[in-house]
Design a protein around this motif. Structure first.
Motif, short mmCIF file in Angstrom:
data_model
loop_
_atom_site.label_atom_id
_atom_site.label_comp_id
_atom_site.label_asym_id
_atom_site.label_seq_id
_atom_site.Cartn_x
_atom_site.Cartn_y
_atom_site.Cartn_z
N VAL A 1 15.73 41.88 -11.42
CA VAL A 1 16.30 41.40 -12.68
C VAL A 1 16.80 42.60 -13.48
O VAL A 1 16.02 43.46 -13.83
CB VAL A 1 15.26 40.62 -13.51
N PRO A 2 18.10 42.67 -13.78
CA PRO A 2 18.60 43.79 -14.58
C PRO A 2 18.08 43.70 -16.01
O PRO A 2 18.19 42.66 -16.63
CB PRO A 2 20.12 43.61 -14.52
N GLN A 3 17.51 44.76 -16.51
CA GLN A 3 16.90 44.73 -17.83
C GLN A 3 16.54 46.17 -18.20
O GLN A 3 16.85 47.08 -17.47
CB GLN A 3 15.66 43.88 -17.82
N ASN A 4 15.82 46.33 -19.28
CA ASN A 4 15.51 47.69 -19.73
C ASN A 4 14.18 48.17 -19.18
O ASN A 4 13.57 49.08 -19.72
CB ASN A 4 15.51 47.74 -21.26
N LEU A 5 13.71 47.57 -18.10
CA LEU A 5 12.49 48.01 -17.45
C LEU A 5 12.84 48.78 -16.18
O LEU A 5 13.90 48.56 -15.59
CB LEU A 5 11.61 46.81 -17.10
N SER A 6 11.95 49.65 -15.77
CA SER A 6 12.11 50.38 -14.51
C SER A 6 10.76 50.47 -13.84
O SER A 6 9.72 50.25 -14.45
CB SER A 6 12.69 51.77 -14.75
N ALA A 7 10.77 50.77 -12.55
CA ALA A 7 9.52 50.91 -11.80
C ALA A 7 9.59 52.15 -10.94
O ALA A 7 10.67 52.59 -10.55
CB ALA A 7 9.27 49.67 -10.95
N SER A 8 8.42 52.69 -10.65
CA SER A 8 8.35 53.85 -9.77
C SER A 8 7.12 53.75 -8.91
O SER A 8 6.13 53.10 -9.27
CB SER A 8 8.34 55.16 -10.58
N ARG A 9 7.19 54.39 -7.76
CA ARG A 9 6.05 54.43 -6.84
C ARG A 9 5.89 55.89 -6.40
O ARG A 9 6.39 56.29 -5.36
CB ARG A 9 6.28 53.52 -5.64
N PRO A 10 5.18 56.66 -7.20
CA PRO A 10 5.03 58.09 -6.89
C PRO A 10 4.06 58.38 -5.76
O PRO A 10 4.17 59.42 -5.10
CB PRO A 10 4.52 58.68 -8.22
N GLN A 11 3.13 57.47 -5.51
CA GLN A 11 2.17 57.62 -4.41
C GLN A 11 2.07 56.30 -3.66
O GLN A 11 2.46 55.25 -4.19
CB GLN A 11 0.79 58.01 -4.95
N ASP A 12 1.54 56.34 -2.47
CA ASP A 12 1.52 55.17 -1.59
C ASP A 12 0.87 53.96 -2.26
O ASP A 12 1.32 52.82 -2.09
CB ASP A 12 0.77 55.51 -0.30
N ARG A 13 -0.21 54.20 -3.02
CA ARG A 13 -0.96 53.08 -3.57
C ARG A 13 -0.90 53.01 -5.09
O ARG A 13 -1.78 52.46 -5.74
CB ARG A 13 -2.42 53.18 -3.10
N GLN A 14 0.19 53.57 -5.67
CA GLN A 14 0.36 53.56 -7.12
C GLN A 14 1.72 53.00 -7.47
O GLN A 14 2.76 53.41 -6.91
CB GLN A 14 0.22 54.99 -7.66
N PHE A 15 1.74 52.07 -8.41
CA PHE A 15 2.99 51.42 -8.81
C PHE A 15 3.01 51.40 -10.33
O PHE A 15 2.05 50.97 -10.96
CB PHE A 15 3.03 50.00 -8.24
N ILE A 16 4.11 51.90 -10.91
CA ILE A 16 4.19 52.05 -12.36
C ILE A 16 5.38 51.29 -12.90
O ILE A 16 6.48 51.35 -12.33
CB ILE A 16 4.30 53.54 -12.74
N LEU A 17 5.17 50.58 -13.98
CA LEU A 17 6.25 49.86 -14.68
C LEU A 17 6.48 50.56 -16.02
O LEU A 17 5.53 50.82 -16.75
CB LEU A 17 5.84 48.40 -14.91
N SER A 18 7.74 50.85 -16.31
CA SER A 18 8.05 51.63 -17.51
C SER A 18 9.21 51.03 -18.29
O SER A 18 10.02 50.26 -17.75
CB SER A 18 8.42 53.07 -17.13
N SER A 19 9.26 51.44 -19.54
CA SER A 19 10.42 51.16 -20.37
C SER A 19 10.58 52.30 -21.36
O SER A 19 9.59 52.84 -21.85
CB SER A 19 10.27 49.84 -21.11
N LYS A 20 11.81 52.64 -21.67
CA LYS A 20 12.04 53.70 -22.67
C LYS A 20 12.00 53.12 -24.07
O LYS A 20 11.53 53.76 -25.01
CB LYS A 20 13.39 54.37 -22.41
N LYS A 21 12.49 51.88 -24.22
CA LYS A 21 12.51 51.25 -25.54
C LYS A 21 12.25 49.76 -25.39
O LYS A 21 13.10 49.02 -24.88
CB LYS A 21 13.87 51.45 -26.22
N LEU A 22 11.13 49.30 -25.86
CA LEU A 22 10.76 47.90 -25.72
C LEU A 22 11.55 47.00 -26.65
O LEU A 22 11.87 47.37 -27.79
CB LEU A 22 9.27 47.72 -26.00
N LEU A 23 11.82 45.78 -26.14
CA LEU A 23 12.46 44.73 -26.93
C LEU A 23 11.43 43.63 -27.18
O LEU A 23 10.45 43.51 -26.45
CB LEU A 23 13.66 44.15 -26.17
#
Lengths: 111, 114
Positions: free
Chosen positions: A60-82
């Motif tokens: 879904v295109p939106q102002n959220l992003s995700a990253s997976r820096p390690q095999d068992r770690q998943f991060i959800l981020s936003s620079k500016k919340l709505l």
């Protein structure tokens, strides 16, 4: 046995502030990982999924992003919340034919 | 495309039976069923793969008709603990391996009263 940890449990953030939600999995390697959002009284909307380190698919295109820096770690981020980012955020991993195992969720309220 | 669940809500008395349906317009590889209690995360109940199989979990069972792209969840002799929102999640045909992801229906709220 496989377990999933998600934090924080609740979060109240002002509009325009950044966001970082973290999810970690134990007891399995190279899992498929997923971020879902559930608006109040609604169904589950897939936001992102990942099949490996650094591999992120956005649903879904939106102002959220995700990253997976390690095999068992998943991060959800936003620079500016709505305001519309409020909801119940759920991380999940897939364990073959045992379906999704969800984390306990983060209830985010943007004020 | 989101699967369609019916009914949206159902109220039962303890001991009664219920059926929840889930249908898709896409060819499906598998169907999952989950139950979510208020304020908690969904919990996996069962998965059905193409092949028209049927599965059971205590007094809860399900079937999958791959020709009709429909699945049904059967709750027999309902207990108070069965209350919650039931979601079906579908995986489209061709979505195996690295592309495996669930699309959930809007849910069915089941209330079991004494």
């Amino acid at each position: 046995s496989q377990t999933i940890h998600q934090w924080p449990a609740t979060l109240v953030q002002p509009v325009g502030s950044p966001l970082s939600l973290e999810c970690t999995v134990e007891g399995t390697s190279n899992p498929n990982l997923y971020w879902y959002r559930q608006a109040a009284g609604r169904g589950l909307q897939l936001l992102f999924y990942s099949v490996g380190i650094g591999q992120i698919s956005s649903e879904v295109p939106q102002n959220l992003s995700a990253s997976r820096p390690q095999d068992r770690q998943f991060i959800l981020s936003s620079k500016k919340l709505l305001l519309s980012d409020s909801g119940f955020y759920l991380c999940a991993f897939l364990w073959r034919y045992h379906g999704y195992t969800f984390g306990s969720g983060t209830r985010l309220t943007v004020v | 495309q989101q699967p369609v669940q019916s009914p949206q809500a159902v109220i039962l008395r303890e001991g009664e039976d219920a059926v929840i349906n889930c249908s898709s317009s896409k060819a499906l590889y598998s169907v999952h069923w989950y139950r979510q209690k208020h304020g908690e995360a969904p919990v996996f109940l069962m998965i059905l793969l193409k092949g028209g199989e049927q599965k059971g979990h205590e007094k809860i069972s399900a079937s999958f008709n791959e020709k009709k792209q429909q699945s049904s969840l059967y709750l027999t002799a309902s207990q108070l603990s069965y209350s919650g929102t039931y979601f079906c999640g579908t995986v489209k045909m061709g979505s195996g391996g690295s592309n495996y992801k669930l699309t959930f229906g809007k849910g069915t709220l089941l209330t079991v009263n004494p």
